[in-house]
Motif scaffolding. Structure first.
Motif, mmCIF file in Angstrom:
data_model
loop_
_atom_site.group_PDB
_atom_site.id
_atom_site.type_symbol
_atom_site.label_atom_id
_atom_site.label_comp_id
_atom_site.label_asym_id
_atom_site.label_seq_id
_atom_site.Cartn_x
_atom_site.Cartn_y
_atom_site.Cartn_z
ATOM 1 N N UNK A 98 -2.232 1.362 4.372
ATOM 2 C CA UNK A 98 -0.896 1.809 4.012
ATOM 3 C C UNK A 98 -0.920 2.836 2.900
ATOM 4 N N UNK A 99 -1.892 2.710 1.994
ATOM 5 C CA UNK A 99 -1.972 3.633 0.858
ATOM 6 C C UNK A 99 -2.717 4.922 1.199
ATOM 7 N N UNK A 100 -3.881 4.803 1.822
ATOM 8 C CA UNK A 100 -4.727 5.971 2.050
ATOM 9 C C UNK A 100 -4.260 6.833 3.215
ATOM 10 N N UNK A 101 -3.811 6.205 4.284
ATOM 11 C CA UNK A 101 -3.446 6.957 5.481
ATOM 12 C C UNK A 101 -2.082 7.620 5.370
ATOM 13 N N UNK A 102 -1.284 7.192 4.398
ATOM 14 C CA UNK A 102 0.075 7.720 4.285
ATOM 15 C C UNK A 102 0.232 8.746 3.161
ATOM 16 N N UNK A 103 -0.856 9.078 2.488
ATOM 17 C CA UNK A 103 -0.760 9.954 1.322
ATOM 18 C C UNK A 103 -0.207 11.331 1.671
ATOM 19 N N UNK A 104 -0.647 11.904 2.788
ATOM 20 C CA UNK A 104 -0.253 13.260 3.162
ATOM 21 C C UNK A 104 0.899 13.297 4.154
ATOM 22 N N UNK A 105 1.492 12.149 4.415
ATOM 23 C CA UNK A 105 2.615 12.101 5.344
ATOM 24 C C UNK A 105 3.851 12.702 4.673
ATOM 25 N N UNK A 106 4.641 13.525 5.375
ATOM 26 C CA UNK A 106 5.869 14.086 4.783
ATOM 27 C C UNK A 106 6.780 12.983 4.248
ATOM 28 N N UNK A 107 7.496 13.294 3.169
ATOM 29 C CA UNK A 107 8.313 12.283 2.503
ATOM 30 C C UNK A 107 9.363 11.681 3.430
ATOM 31 N N UNK A 108 9.923 12.485 4.310
ATOM 32 C CA UNK A 108 10.948 11.967 5.218
ATOM 33 C C UNK A 108 10.380 10.929 6.178
ATOM 34 N N UNK A 109 9.153 11.179 6.644
ATOM 35 C CA UNK A 109 8.497 10.211 7.544
ATOM 36 C C UNK A 109 8.059 8.984 6.763
ATOM 37 N N UNK A 110 7.517 9.202 5.570
ATOM 38 C CA UNK A 110 7.083 8.082 4.734
ATOM 39 C C UNK A 110 8.253 7.162 4.410
ATOM 40 N N UNK A 111 9.414 7.745 4.186
ATOM 41 C CA UNK A 111 10.603 6.947 3.889
ATOM 42 C C UNK A 111 10.941 6.020 5.049
ATOM 43 N N UNK A 112 10.818 6.518 6.279
ATOM 44 C CA UNK A 112 11.133 5.692 7.446
ATOM 45 C C UNK A 112 10.066 4.615 7.671
ATOM 46 N N UNK A 113 8.822 4.930 7.350
ATOM 47 C CA UNK A 113 7.756 3.928 7.445
ATOM 48 C C UNK A 113 8.009 2.803 6.450
ATOM 49 N N UNK A 114 8.450 3.183 5.240
ATOM 50 C CA UNK A 114 8.787 2.168 4.245
ATOM 51 C C UNK A 114 9.946 1.299 4.726
ATOM 52 N N UNK A 115 10.914 1.915 5.405
ATOM 53 C CA UNK A 115 12.038 1.146 5.954
ATOM 54 C C UNK A 115 11.554 0.144 6.987
ATOM 55 N N UNK A 116 10.637 0.577 7.844
ATOM 56 C CA UNK A 116 10.071 -0.317 8.857
ATOM 57 C C UNK A 116 9.390 -1.507 8.191
ATOM 58 N N UNK A 117 8.549 -1.221 7.168
ATOM 59 C CA UNK A 117 7.869 -2.300 6.438
ATOM 60 C C UNK A 117 8.871 -3.193 5.729
ATOM 61 N N UNK A 118 9.913 -2.573 5.152
ATOM 62 C CA UNK A 118 10.937 -3.358 4.467
ATOM 63 C C UNK A 118 11.667 -4.295 5.405
ATOM 64 N N UNK A 119 11.985 -3.815 6.602
ATOM 65 C CA UNK A 119 12.646 -4.665 7.593
ATOM 66 C C UNK A 119 11.776 -5.844 7.995
ATOM 67 N N UNK A 120 10.469 -5.591 8.132
ATOM 68 C CA UNK A 120 9.548 -6.679 8.479
ATOM 69 C C UNK A 120 9.476 -7.713 7.360
ATOM 70 N N UNK A 121 9.477 -7.245 6.113
ATOM 71 C CA UNK A 121 9.444 -8.174 4.978
ATOM 72 C C UNK A 121 10.712 -9.023 4.945
ATOM 73 N N UNK A 173 0.813 -1.209 0.000
ATOM 74 C CA UNK A 173 0.000 0.000 0.000
ATOM 75 C C UNK A 173 0.846 1.259 0.000
ATOM 76 N N UNK A 174 1.907 1.262 0.804
ATOM 77 C CA UNK A 174 2.804 2.418 0.860
ATOM 78 C C UNK A 174 3.560 2.570 -0.457
ATOM 79 N N UNK A 175 3.998 1.441 -1.031
ATOM 80 C CA UNK A 175 4.764 1.481 -2.276
ATOM 81 C C UNK A 175 3.941 2.018 -3.438
#
Length: 231
Positions: A170-193, A109-111
């Motif tokens: 992951x897609x709808x709630x993160x749309x307006x999140x600043x890019x720097x924060x979104x990047x760290x959220x993606x890192x968290x999801x990536x680590x879990x994967x 969703x984030x991707x």
């Protein structure tokens, strides 16, 4: 519309897999091969779509910390589900299945935010291939253990709904999140994967398909890399 189509396709793999496991025949070697292909594809997708882009938005230390945090949270929860609650009960099975799928679908969703169609296809395709045999094998074992076919299919249908919600969130709630924060959220999801690959996907692939799993993993990795380059 692309978001809905991708999420339905990925979650629909759970329903197709469950039907395959309950009513069809599933070769252990084929299951292991498909899981390994999916694992190889997820390696590339996790790195190129979730982790590597974050290095342009955040410091390397922050990227490292959140990837490690995602892996640690997934591993800790997986331990609690399988070692403490037991994965043989209905609740334990649902928890184990959902726990494995949530980070992948959240990452999907984030991707979907700002990614090209080919990059999204690589991630969605690898998750689809992972979900299909996982659902087939799980549904087959549950049916063997004495659960009715309707109950087993209903459990997997409920899981598909939960994972679809995770992807939409992951897609709808993160749309307006600043890019720097979104990047760290993606890192968290990536680590879990990545943690799910190490603890769930590759051990299962090797158990079912032995050394062919190495070839299958390479095939998945190359295919995902090819799709990414097309984008």
């Amino acid at each position: 519309m692309l978001t809905i189509i991708v999420i339905l396709a990925v979650s629909g793999a759970l329903l197709l897999g469950a039907a395959w496991g309950i009513y069809g025949r599933l070769s252990k070697a084929l299951e292991g091969f498909i899981v390994a292909v999916a694992g190889g594809a997820l390696i590339i997708s996790a790195v190129l779509e979730l982790i590597q882009p974050a290095t342009e938005k955040a410091s390397l230390w922050a990227v490292f910390a959140f990837v490690l945090l995602g892996a640690g949270v997934f591993t800790g929860l997986a331990y609690l589900v399988k070692k403490k609650w037991g994965s043989d009960s209905g609740g334990g099975l649902l928890a184990a299945i959902t726990l494995d799928g949530i980070p992948e679908n959240l990452a999907l969703g984030v991707a979907l935010i700002g990614s090209g169609p080919m990059q999204v296809a690589a991630l969605a395709g690898s998750i689809f291939l992972s979900n299909l045999p996982e659902a087939a094998g799980g549904a087959k074992e549950m049916a063997k253990s004495g659960h009715s076919k309707a109950k087993v299919f209903g459990l997997w249908a409920a899981t598909a709904v939960i994972l679809s919600i995770a992807a939409l969130a992951g897609n709808l709630l993160m749309t307006d999140v600043p890019e720097s924060i979104l990047a760290l959220i993606k890192c968290f999801a990536g680590g879990a994967v990545v943690a799910s690959l190490a603890t769930e996907v590759f051990p299962k692939a090797f158990k079912e398909d032995a050394y062919w799993a190495g070839i299958a993993t390479t095939i998945g990795l190359v295919l995902a890399l090819f799709l990414d380059q097309l984008g």
